[in-house]
Design an enzyme around this catalytic site. Structure first.
Site, PDB file in Angstrom:
ATOM      1  N   GLY A  17       0.837  -1.206   0.259  1.00  0.00           N
ATOM      2  CA  GLY A  17       0.002  -0.143   0.107  1.00  0.00           C
ATOM      3  C   GLY A  17       0.895   1.230   0.082  1.00  0.00           C
ATOM      4  N   GLY A  19      -0.545   4.254   0.520  1.00  0.00           N
ATOM      5  CA  GLY A  19      -1.433   5.270   1.105  1.00  0.00           C
ATOM      6  C   GLY A  19      -0.769   5.977   2.355  1.00  0.00           C
ATOM      7  N   GLU A 180     -18.869  17.098   2.897  1.00  0.00           N
ATOM      8  CA  GLU A 180     -17.840  18.116   1.950  1.00  0.00           C
ATOM      9  C   GLU A 180     -18.386  17.916   0.652  1.00  0.00           C
ATOM     10  OE1 GLU A 180     -13.752  17.940   4.571  1.00  0.00           O
ATOM     11  OE2 GLU A 180     -14.110  16.157   3.155  1.00  0.00           O
ATOM     12  N   ALA A 329      -6.399   9.313   8.612  1.00  0.00           N
ATOM     13  CA  ALA A 329      -5.212   9.497   8.078  1.00  0.00           C
ATOM     14  C   ALA A 329      -4.105   9.494   9.134  1.00  0.00           C
ATOM     15  CB  ALA A 329      -4.876  10.659   7.334  1.00  0.00           C
TER      16      ALA A 329
END
Ligand SMILES: Cc1cc2nc3c(=O)[nH]c(=O)nc-3n(C[C@H](O)[C@H](O)[C@H](O)COP(=O)(O)OP(=O)(O)OC[C@H]3O[C@@H](n4cnc5c(N)ncnc54)[C@H](O)[C@@H]3O)c2cc1C
Length: 459
Positions: A17, A19, A180, A329
């Protein structure tokens, strides 16, 4: 098939990954005496929190998705491989990945799995065809094409009902992403597109935000939820709460309200931001190690983020379940750094039994609602409105990877927030139809070759 040679005798770390978790873990190993191979199915590191701005024409793909090998090009002990990891064997210590029809086997001494999460439709995966999620660059570009395409079709239509359907945008899920997105679709229609059409008035577009929960942004709760709701309503977003989606088709959605009544919302453009499911690699790891798995498919890791009986295999970020930590995150970044530190400590002779448990430092969370308005929660401190928006701006710029991304993002924001323009308003036919075309091609080829998966070559 090829076996990936990884260094000769140095400790081999494989990271799955690119990310937040995977990239930060790899970078944290920069000075370690190890060879790192980062394998990911995408060639970029994606800043997911700003995907909605790509979908609504504010930012370009390059702003939020730098190429991973460029980010890591100066890190000499790291190699980047493009590939979809299909199998992990934690006893044989190998990872098998596929790129088109090429299979690569990579051996590891330590493994960090950070393959993230996908969209969950709570058992209704067929909803995805007409209400795709927002997890990837492809998703965001497709959504941009579908939003702008709906306005274009409405301009061409003389039929009142059809126009109303085309100008109704429904966002399912009132968490941060849904809020959002709904806010930005409303601003796009009210500000950016104002006066750009001759037969329709884009400012009359209906933007519906719906959720089964009793409030928007339920994780924030209380005052911040109320503020977010008020700002959205002032923007003209219709908020429908306690509403469960029971059907999705090309023309709209079927929704069940709290009192049990079912109703239709006619809408061409729907987007799903209601749930997450961890990478299916989690189940493989759980089956092999005996670790538990939660309802979202996340692996129940040990306090040191490792698998039971396998202190050299770490599961981090959106794939891990520990102490009810949220899918954020910061959780992934801190988990990545922590796993890297444990590997380095092991090389220095530390016994895994002596590891201190992973401790998450909560730096708070935030969501923008419109330009100049955001909500943020840092510990007990709750901020909203313009000050919240400044905090949001600062934090997002800080964590964007690369100076050029920060600079171009800042310029695009200046354009979008201080004028009515947006830089990224192009959409192509491929962006809108490629996903469905690829899915159909895959089904067709798999049916023709007896399900061996040869159609992957098309992807
Ligand atoms: C639209 C959206 C908005 C968000 N907004 C916020 C926010 O405002 N604040 C916040 O803190 N968090 C936010 N999040 C959550 C945050 O982005 C995630 O918690 C974080 O990205 C998790 O990091 P990760 O490394 O676990 O997974 P990811 O960042 O998702 O990375 C997963 C990586 O694994 C790769 N991968 C997946 N499967 C495979 C496979 N089989 N083989 C090889 N590679 C694979 C992917 O290509 C990717 O590189 C948002 C998420 C989304 C989707």
């Amino acid at each position: 098939m090829s076996v990936q040679p990884v260094g000769s005798h140095r400790h081999r770390v494989v990271v799955i990954g690119s990310g937040f978790g995977g990239l930060f873990a790899t970078q944290a190993l920069k000075r370690a005496d190890v060879d790192v191979v980062l394998i990911a199915r995408t060639s970029h590191h994606l800043f997911q929190p700003l995907l909605y701005q790509v979908a609504t024409g504010i930012l370009s793909v390059g702003d939020i998705a730098p190429a991973t090998r460029m980010v890591l090009r100066k890190q000499k002990n790291a190699q980047v491989l493009l590939g979809d990891v299909e199998a992990i064997d934690i006893d044989a210590q190998t990872v098998s990945s596929r790129f088109l029809d090429r299979i690569t086997i990579t051996e590891f001494d330590s493994l960090i799995v950070a393959a993230g999460a996908g969209q969950s439709y709570f058992g209704n995966d067929h909803f995805a065809e007409y209400a795709p999620g927002m997890k990837t660059i492809d998703d965001a570009l497709e959504l941009r094409g579908r939003i702008l395409g709906a306005f274009e079709q409405a301009e061409l239509s003389d039929d009142h009902d059809e126009r109303a359907r085309l100008l109704t945008f429904v966002v399912v899920g009132a968490g941060p992403t849904g809020v959002e997105l709904a806010g930005q679709i409303a601003e796009l229609s009210r500000r950016t597109l104002k006066g750009a059409f001759r037969h329709i008035d884009p400012t009359e577009a209906r933007v519906v935000l719906l959720d089964g929960a009793p409030d928007v942004l339920p994780v924030y709760g209380g005052k911040l939820s109320r503020k977010a709701r008020g700002t959205l309503e002032r923007l003209g977003v219709e908020i429908q709460l306690g509403a469960m989606v029971t059907g999705v088709d090309a023309e709209g959605l079927t929704v069940k309200d709290k009192d049990g009544t079912e109703r239709r919302i006619e809408s061409q453009c729907k987007v799903w931001s209601a749930g997450v499911a961890a990478s299916p690699l989690g189940k493989q790891l759980a089956d092999q190690s005996g670790a538990g798995i939660d309802r979202a498919g996340r692996v129940e890791v040990q306090p040191d983020l490792s698998l039971p009986g396998h202190p050299n295999v770490f599961v981090i970020g959106d794939m891990m379940s520990l102490d009810k930590l949220p899918g954020l995150a910061q959780v992934a970044m801190q988990g990545g750094k922590y796993a890297a530190q444990q590997i380095v400590a092991g090389l220095d002779g530390q016994d895994p039994a002596q590891r201190k448990p992973f401790k998450y430092f909560d730096k708070g969370s935030m969501a923008t609602i419109s330009r100049f308005s955001a909500v943020a929660k840092v510990g007990k401190l709750e901020i909203s409105g313009f000050i919240g928006w400044i905090a949001w701006l600062f934090v997002h710029l800080l964590y964007l990877v690369g100076f050029s991304s920060k600079l171009s993002t800042l310029l695009s924001w200046a354009q979008a927030f201080f004028s009515t323009g947006r830089n990224e308003m192009a959409a192509t036919e491929q962006q809108v139809f490629a996903r469905i075309a690829i899915d159909r091609l895959r089904e067709h080829t798999e049916a023709a070759d007896g399900g061996t998966g040869a159609a992957r070559e098309a992807g």
